[in-house]
Design a protein around this motif. Sequence first.
Motif, mmCIF file in Angstrom:
data_model
loop_
_atom_site.group_PDB
_atom_site.id
_atom_site.type_symbol
_atom_site.label_atom_id
_atom_site.label_comp_id
_atom_site.label_asym_id
_atom_site.label_seq_id
_atom_site.Cartn_x
_atom_site.Cartn_y
_atom_site.Cartn_z
ATOM 1 N N THR A 105 0.851 -1.203 0.000
ATOM 2 C CA THR A 105 0.000 0.000 0.000
ATOM 3 C C THR A 105 0.878 1.242 0.000
ATOM 4 O O THR A 105 2.068 1.168 0.300
ATOM 5 C CB THR A 105 -0.904 0.074 1.251
ATOM 6 O OG1 THR A 105 -0.094 0.424 2.372
ATOM 7 C CG2 THR A 105 -1.627 -1.217 1.511
ATOM 8 N N THR A 106 0.246 2.355 -0.329
ATOM 9 C CA THR A 106 0.934 3.633 -0.162
ATOM 10 C C THR A 106 1.072 3.912 1.330
ATOM 11 O O THR A 106 0.288 3.399 2.142
ATOM 12 C CB THR A 106 0.137 4.771 -0.797
ATOM 13 O OG1 THR A 106 -1.148 4.798 -0.175
ATOM 14 C CG2 THR A 106 -0.022 4.563 -2.295
ATOM 15 N N PRO A 107 2.058 4.710 1.716
ATOM 16 C CA PRO A 107 2.200 5.046 3.144
ATOM 17 C C PRO A 107 0.930 5.659 3.728
ATOM 18 O O PRO A 107 0.565 5.366 4.869
ATOM 19 C CB PRO A 107 3.350 6.059 3.146
ATOM 20 C CG PRO A 107 4.129 5.754 1.911
ATOM 21 C CD PRO A 107 3.136 5.288 0.898
ATOM 22 N N GLU A 108 0.255 6.471 2.928
ATOM 23 C CA GLU A 108 -0.961 7.132 3.426
ATOM 24 C C GLU A 108 -2.003 6.113 3.841
ATOM 25 O O GLU A 108 -2.593 6.183 4.931
ATOM 26 C CB GLU A 108 -1.505 8.055 2.340
ATOM 27 C CG GLU A 108 -2.758 8.784 2.752
ATOM 28 C CD GLU A 108 -3.329 9.592 1.594
ATOM 29 O OE1 GLU A 108 -3.459 10.794 1.756
ATOM 30 O OE2 GLU A 108 -3.631 9.000 0.548
ATOM 31 N N LEU A 109 -2.236 5.137 2.979
ATOM 32 C CA LEU A 109 -3.242 4.113 3.291
ATOM 33 C C LEU A 109 -2.777 3.245 4.455
ATOM 34 O O LEU A 109 -3.558 2.925 5.363
ATOM 35 C CB LEU A 109 -3.514 3.258 2.047
ATOM 36 C CG LEU A 109 -4.540 2.144 2.228
ATOM 37 C CD1 LEU A 109 -5.877 2.709 2.682
ATOM 38 C CD2 LEU A 109 -4.713 1.371 0.926
ATOM 39 N N PHE A 110 -1.507 2.891 4.448
ATOM 40 C CA PHE A 110 -0.983 2.067 5.524
ATOM 41 C C PHE A 110 -1.180 2.754 6.872
ATOM 42 O O PHE A 110 -1.647 2.142 7.840
ATOM 43 C CB PHE A 110 0.507 1.777 5.272
ATOM 44 C CG PHE A 110 1.130 0.928 6.339
ATOM 45 C CD1 PHE A 110 0.975 -0.453 6.310
ATOM 46 C CD2 PHE A 110 1.836 1.498 7.388
ATOM 47 C CE1 PHE A 110 1.533 -1.248 7.315
ATOM 48 C CE2 PHE A 110 2.386 0.717 8.390
ATOM 49 C CZ PHE A 110 2.242 -0.664 8.347
ATOM 50 N N GLU A 111 -0.820 4.036 6.921
ATOM 51 C CA GLU A 111 -0.936 4.769 8.187
ATOM 52 C C GLU A 111 -2.389 4.900 8.625
ATOM 53 O O GLU A 111 -2.707 4.809 9.811
ATOM 54 C CB GLU A 111 -0.298 6.155 8.044
ATOM 55 C CG GLU A 111 1.227 6.075 8.026
ATOM 56 C CD GLU A 111 1.867 7.324 7.454
ATOM 57 O OE1 GLU A 111 1.168 8.356 7.360
ATOM 58 O OE2 GLU A 111 3.061 7.266 7.085
#
Lengths: 184, 93
Positions: free
Chosen positions: B10-16
Amino acid sequence: MTGDGAEAFRAVLDEHLAGLSAPERRGTFLGLLQHHLPEGSEPILVGGALVEILTEGMYVTGDIDLLGDAREIGDLLEAAGFEKNGRLFVEEDLGLAVEIVGRHLDPERRSERIRWQGYTLHVLSIEDLIVDRLCAAKFWDSQTDHEQAQLLYGTHHERLDVARLRARAKEERVEDLLDGLEVP
Amino acid sequence: MPVQKFTISTTPELFEAIEALREERGQERSALIEMLLREHPMVEDAIRRRRGQQARPGRRRPGRRDELRALASTARRQWEKRESAGEVAFLDR
């Protein structure tokens, strides 16, 4: 839109959206947004949020799809505290997600105005909305969209321009699904 | 229910965002992602198709047709009631 205008817009959002249900919040937001944009540049509501409004919340969506000037609308939303992510503008505290999905209606589609809780909303015509849903049902195999078309047709069949609905369905090759819609 | 494992990127944004939700809700990551995916209409449709209940328009699960008719009927009555009260109106018809 000036910074003062955006601040005023944010203030009315905070004032008018507090305590509303999600469907009411989306409709009220649109009314306030259209009121704060120059006359003649009002965005047109399309998609699931319009289905939600026209079916009295029998179908519930998550976001608000608009046609309009992305720069003008986006600038206002960002200045009012929405976070931009591509075409999507999100304001978590208000529980709103707005997507500018295009600028203009295709020439074969029409918009209309509805009065909704004191606001005048510019929206895609019901006939075009039904045909959009039928296209998604047929060509994307989306059962959800087929059900939305059925709900719209069942709720508003008496006020539909049947000749235009049929002509649009024929243009989009979804007459077969239109014939399957039922009146309650 | 037996489970299948697979790995996603995932992108970092989604992961976070998922991590934040996991902490807020106290759920296992897998359970949270399963719940989120199941709530997505596209996944919901795919599950229905897989179950053979609602593969295509015209092959809805038993009873759904009646449910839709009832929902439309209720929506129509509510709209007409609000129309009579002047709360809603089609202005160009």
